[in-house]
Design a protein around this motif. Structure first.
Motif, PDB file in Angstrom:
ATOM      1  N   LYS A 208       0.841  -1.215   0.000  1.00 56.02           N
ATOM      2  CA  LYS A 208       0.000   0.000   0.000  1.00 56.02           C
ATOM      3  C   LYS A 208       0.868   1.254   0.000  1.00 56.02           C
ATOM      4  O   LYS A 208       1.824   1.358   0.759  1.00 56.02           O
ATOM      5  N   GLY A 209       0.528   2.211  -0.870  1.00 58.40           N
ATOM      6  CA  GLY A 209       1.257   3.475  -0.921  1.00 58.40           C
ATOM      7  C   GLY A 209       2.557   3.400  -1.701  1.00 58.40           C
ATOM      8  O   GLY A 209       3.246   4.397  -1.863  1.00 58.40           O
ATOM      9  N   ARG A 210       2.911   2.193  -2.180  1.00 57.45           N
ATOM     10  CA  ARG A 210       4.123   2.016  -2.979  1.00 57.45           C
ATOM     11  C   ARG A 210       3.732   1.872  -4.450  1.00 57.45           C
ATOM     12  O   ARG A 210       2.577   1.610  -4.761  1.00 57.45           O
ATOM     13  N   LEU A 211       4.707   1.985  -5.323  1.00 60.24           N
ATOM     14  CA  LEU A 211       4.450   1.753  -6.739  1.00 60.24           C
ATOM     15  C   LEU A 211       4.674   0.263  -7.027  1.00 60.24           C
ATOM     16  O   LEU A 211       5.684  -0.312  -6.606  1.00 60.24           O
ATOM     17  N   THR A 212       3.711  -0.368  -7.693  1.00 62.95           N
ATOM     18  CA  THR A 212       3.757  -1.804  -7.970  1.00 62.95           C
ATOM     19  C   THR A 212       3.377  -2.031  -9.431  1.00 62.95           C
ATOM     20  O   THR A 212       2.537  -1.322  -9.966  1.00 62.95           O
ATOM     21  N   LEU A 213       3.989  -3.020 -10.066  1.00 61.42           N
ATOM     22  CA  LEU A 213       3.598  -3.369 -11.434  1.00 61.42           C
ATOM     23  C   LEU A 213       2.711  -4.603 -11.413  1.00 61.42           C
ATOM     24  O   LEU A 213       2.928  -5.513 -10.609  1.00 61.42           O
ATOM     25  N   ALA A 214       1.706  -4.632 -12.289  1.00 62.77           N
ATOM     26  CA  ALA A 214       0.836  -5.801 -12.432  1.00 62.77           C
ATOM     27  C   ALA A 214       0.859  -6.225 -13.896  1.00 62.77           C
ATOM     28  O   ALA A 214       0.482  -5.446 -14.768  1.00 62.77           O
ATOM     29  N   LEU A 215       1.340  -7.439 -14.163  1.00 66.12           N
ATOM     30  CA  LEU A 215       1.466  -7.918 -15.537  1.00 66.12           C
ATOM     31  C   LEU A 215       0.323  -8.864 -15.875  1.00 66.12           C
ATOM     32  O   LEU A 215       0.135  -9.886 -15.219  1.00 66.12           O
ATOM     33  N   ASP A 216      -0.414  -8.497 -16.908  1.00 64.00           N
ATOM     34  CA  ASP A 216      -1.599  -9.258 -17.306  1.00 64.00           C
ATOM     35  C   ASP A 216      -1.287 -10.054 -18.581  1.00 64.00           C
ATOM     36  O   ASP A 216      -1.502  -9.577 -19.681  1.00 64.00           O
ATOM     37  N   GLY A 217      -0.691 -11.237 -18.403  1.00 61.20           N
ATOM     38  CA  GLY A 217      -0.414 -12.094 -19.554  1.00 61.20           C
ATOM     39  C   GLY A 217       0.817 -11.735 -20.360  1.00 61.20           C
ATOM     40  O   GLY A 217       0.849 -11.963 -21.570  1.00 61.20           O
ATOM     41  N   VAL A 218       1.845 -11.204 -19.725  1.00 58.17           N
ATOM     42  CA  VAL A 218       3.105 -10.939 -20.442  1.00 58.17           C
ATOM     43  C   VAL A 218       3.821 -12.268 -20.649  1.00 58.17           C
ATOM     44  O   VAL A 218       4.253 -12.898 -19.685  1.00 58.17           O
ATOM     45  N   GLN A 219       3.909 -12.710 -21.897  1.00 59.01           N
ATOM     46  CA  GLN A 219       4.348 -14.087 -22.143  1.00 59.01           C
ATOM     47  C   GLN A 219       5.754 -14.242 -22.694  1.00 59.01           C
ATOM     48  O   GLN A 219       6.324 -15.326 -22.661  1.00 59.01           O
ATOM     49  N   ASN A 220       6.323 -13.171 -23.205  1.00 60.82           N
ATOM     50  CA  ASN A 220       7.665 -13.274 -23.770  1.00 60.82           C
ATOM     51  C   ASN A 220       8.698 -13.202 -22.634  1.00 60.82           C
ATOM     52  O   ASN A 220       8.714 -12.243 -21.860  1.00 60.82           O
ATOM     53  N   PRO A 221       9.567 -14.222 -22.514  1.00 63.05           N
ATOM     54  CA  PRO A 221      10.533 -14.242 -21.406  1.00 63.05           C
ATOM     55  C   PRO A 221      11.452 -13.016 -21.412  1.00 63.05           C
ATOM     56  O   PRO A 221      11.798 -12.496 -20.350  1.00 63.05           O
ATOM     57  N   GLY A 222      11.833 -12.557 -22.604  1.00 60.75           N
ATOM     58  CA  GLY A 222      12.693 -11.379 -22.690  1.00 60.75           C
ATOM     59  C   GLY A 222      11.991 -10.153 -22.120  1.00 60.75           C
ATOM     60  O   GLY A 222      12.585  -9.386 -21.355  1.00 60.75           O
ATOM     61  N   ASN A 223      10.726  -9.967 -22.461  1.00 60.99           N
ATOM     62  CA  ASN A 223       9.966  -8.839 -21.918  1.00 60.99           C
ATOM     63  C   ASN A 223       9.838  -8.950 -20.401  1.00 60.99           C
ATOM     64  O   ASN A 223       9.996  -7.970 -19.677  1.00 60.99           O
ATOM     65  N   MET A 224       9.538 -10.155 -19.935  1.00 64.65           N
ATOM     66  CA  MET A 224       9.386 -10.374 -18.491  1.00 64.65           C
ATOM     67  C   MET A 224      10.679  -9.995 -17.763  1.00 64.65           C
ATOM     68  O   MET A 224      10.668  -9.256 -16.777  1.00 64.65           O
ATOM     69  N   GLY A 225      11.811 -10.496 -18.256  1.00 71.90           N
ATOM     70  CA  GLY A 225      13.099 -10.191 -17.626  1.00 71.90           C
ATOM     71  C   GLY A 225      13.416  -8.703 -17.661  1.00 71.90           C
ATOM     72  O   GLY A 225      13.878  -8.128 -16.674  1.00 71.90           O
ATOM     73  N   THR A 226      13.142  -8.084 -18.806  1.00 73.07           N
ATOM     74  CA  THR A 226      13.425  -6.652 -18.967  1.00 73.07           C
ATOM     75  C   THR A 226      12.572  -5.829 -18.012  1.00 73.07           C
ATOM     76  O   THR A 226      13.041  -4.841 -17.433  1.00 73.07           O
ATOM     77  N   ILE A 227      11.326  -6.232 -17.806  1.00 73.28           N
ATOM     78  CA  ILE A 227      10.430  -5.499 -16.907  1.00 73.28           C
ATOM     79  C   ILE A 227      10.900  -5.645 -15.454  1.00 73.28           C
ATOM     80  O   ILE A 227      10.909  -4.676 -14.689  1.00 73.28           O
ATOM     81  N   ILE A 228      11.313  -6.846 -15.056  1.00 73.15           N
ATOM     82  CA  ILE A 228      11.816  -7.040 -13.688  1.00 73.15           C
ATOM     83  C   ILE A 228      13.073  -6.181 -13.480  1.00 73.15           C
ATOM     84  O   ILE A 228      13.244  -5.540 -12.440  1.00 73.15           O
ATOM     85  N   ARG A 229      13.920  -6.132 -14.516  1.00 72.17           N
ATOM     86  CA  ARG A 229      15.155  -5.342 -14.439  1.00 72.17           C
ATOM     87  C   ARG A 229      14.849  -3.851 -14.289  1.00 72.17           C
ATOM     88  O   ARG A 229      15.482  -3.151 -13.508  1.00 72.17           O
ATOM     89  N   LEU A 230      13.871  -3.347 -15.031  1.00 73.87           N
ATOM     90  CA  LEU A 230      13.584  -1.908 -14.937  1.00 73.87           C
ATOM     91  C   LEU A 230      12.815  -1.588 -13.650  1.00 73.87           C
ATOM     92  O   LEU A 230      12.944  -0.486 -13.099  1.00 73.87           O
ATOM     93  N   ALA A 231      12.037  -2.546 -13.148  1.00 75.67           N
ATOM     94  CA  ALA A 231      11.382  -2.350 -11.853  1.00 75.67           C
ATOM     95  C   ALA A 231      12.457  -2.099 -10.792  1.00 75.67           C
ATOM     96  O   ALA A 231      12.355  -1.177  -9.975  1.00 75.67           O
ATOM     97  N   ASP A 232      13.496  -2.914 -10.824  1.00 74.38           N
ATOM     98  CA  ASP A 232      14.611  -2.780  -9.884  1.00 74.38           C
ATOM     99  C   ASP A 232      15.242  -1.396 -10.003  1.00 74.38           C
ATOM    100  O   ASP A 232      15.483  -0.724  -8.999  1.00 74.38           O
ATOM    101  N   TRP A 233      15.498  -0.956 -11.239  1.00 73.48           N
ATOM    102  CA  TRP A 233      16.109   0.358 -11.484  1.00 73.48           C
ATOM    103  C   TRP A 233      15.264   1.476 -10.868  1.00 73.48           C
ATOM    104  O   TRP A 233      15.785   2.430 -10.303  1.00 73.48           O
ATOM    105  N   PHE A 234      13.957   1.327 -10.985  1.00 73.96           N
ATOM    106  CA  PHE A 234      13.068   2.383 -10.518  1.00 73.96           C
ATOM    107  C   PHE A 234      12.551   2.141  -9.098  1.00 73.96           C
ATOM    108  O   PHE A 234      11.556   2.727  -8.673  1.00 73.96           O
ATOM    109  N   GLY A 235      13.216   1.280  -8.359  1.00 75.70           N
ATOM    110  CA  GLY A 235      12.879   1.085  -6.961  1.00 75.70           C
ATOM    111  C   GLY A 235      11.515   0.469  -6.725  1.00 75.70           C
ATOM    112  O   GLY A 235      10.894   0.700  -5.689  1.00 75.70           O
ATOM    113  N   ILE A 236      11.034  -0.309  -7.692  1.00 76.21           N
ATOM    114  CA  ILE A 236       9.751  -0.998  -7.537  1.00 76.21           C
ATOM    115  C   ILE A 236      10.071  -2.415  -7.052  1.00 76.21           C
ATOM    116  O   ILE A 236      10.729  -3.178  -7.752  1.00 76.21           O
TER     117      ILE A 236
END
Lengths: 244, 244
Positions: A93-121
């Motif tokens: 609560k009160g934090r920024l969170t990502l919700a992925l609805d059917g992201v199926q490409n492994p490269g996209n999934m990895g890239t999103i986790i990596r950028l979440a880390d960069w942006f403190g998510i």
């Protein structure tokens, strides 16, 4: 190495086997050392050269080639225990969170986790049909971010509702993000590569955003890759925090 | 279809064969129709169903499966002539242009071409060791943007120098992009996945930028995927144009 051992490692490319054994594969000196220094528990470490401490196993380059999931194998591969985390919506609560609805490409999934880390998510919520974050491809694409970002799989709708607060998503009919008021916390929903955000998840979205093309009347291109859209939205949320 | 015909199409996955024949493969109804409606010339069109006009060839689903480069073949595949474009640096002056220094992952290459299209960037300059934009994987990943963005391969240093003007690049020691003055036009250099921007190209960079993590002291994560960095930088250049 025995044939059975090699076979066991090869079989960890299969999600069912990862679930049964509770193990995933991580490769490369930087990632393996990061995992060993973190809360993760490496059950086995195979290396061709270097020093990875006690209870590790030296193998030949030929053996490494057989067990590696990489085109160009590195000097080390480890079998690591998948952490058992409990999803705690209150902590989000009160934090920024990502919700992925059917992201199926492994490269996209990895890239999103990596950028979440960069942006403190620190948390990513995933519908059950998303790519598995413990698959060798995703683990490698996160470049170590998987050690710092918690990925939760389950009923996406239920998870988003449990977190509460504003729910953002990008839609062609949304408000240009640069004009929109953005809150400090909230859930940012990202849709699948082929179908976008599902109607069921769309109903939870309280704030529809749009990333303007350039020039604004540029209508030739129709969409952005999901990881690219995630990056632009996260960067804009964080820019607002930093530039007042 | 004859065995030779199938073999010819399969061989277009090879860059050497694409260069010899001057052909590339494009699949899917949307992309094929976009190409047929553009300046591109489709030399052959194979379809399982639908109407693609005269001089097209109906094939069986089994044949389509054999010639397709996709996991899930679509109803149409075409062989299209690679356009012969002359690199004209004068036309690029004062415009925003991307320069890719050794971007080797086809998915990243396609994603970057797609986002260039979104942000109205008509030209991408590539060092000779970049992924080939006419490979089946890149063509599909551009989602049609390849019909609108011109990709030039060659001596990257010579091309950047011929265009002139400010040259931007992202570096850990760069100026936070949100504090930096950004010009209307210029070249944005993006480095390879493994090695970043080469020392030779770095010498051409006149303005070093940095995408701030969040919070700014977040030092756990070390980098962003190259397409993600490209997206954030391009979005910020274009935001400045739109929000005065």
């Amino acid at each position: 190495m025995t044939r059975d051992e090699i076979q066991q490692i090869r079989s960890l490319g299969d999600k069912r086997v990862r679930e049964e054994t509770g193990l995933f594969v991580a490769e490369g000196e930087k990632l393996v050392r990061e995992l060993m220094a973190s809360d993760f528990r490496a059950q086995r470490v195979y290396y061709t050269e270097g020093d990875f401490g006690p209870d590790t196993e030296r193998v030949s380059p030929k053996e490494m080639e057989r067990i590696s999931y990489l085109k160009t194998p590195t000097n080390v591969l480890s079998l690591v225990e998948i952490p058992r985390r409990r999803f705690d919506p209150v902590a989000l609560k009160g934090r920024l969170t990502l919700a992925l609805d059917g992201v199926q490409n492994p490269g996209n999934m990895g890239t999103i986790i990596r950028l979440a880390d960069w942006f403190g998510i620190r948390d990513v919520l995933c519908s059950a049909d998303c790519a598995d974050c413990w698959s060798p491809k995703v683990v490698q694409a996160t470049m170590g971010a998987i050690t710092r970002v918690a990925v939760n799989y389950g009923d996406l709708k239920a998870m988003i509702e449990a977190v509460g607060g504003p729910v953002y998503g990008t839609f062609l009919e949304g408000e240009p993000i640069y004009d929109a008021t953005l809150t400090h916390g909230g859930v940012i929903v990202l849709g699948s590569e082929g179908r976008g955000i599902s109607p069921e998840t769309e109903r939870l979205v309280t704030r529809k955003l749009f990333i303007p093309p350039f020039p604004p009347e540029n209508t030739g291109s129709e969409s952005l890759n999901v990881a690219v859209a995630a990056a632009i939205v996260c960067a804009e949320f964080r820019r607002r925090e930093m530039v007042k």
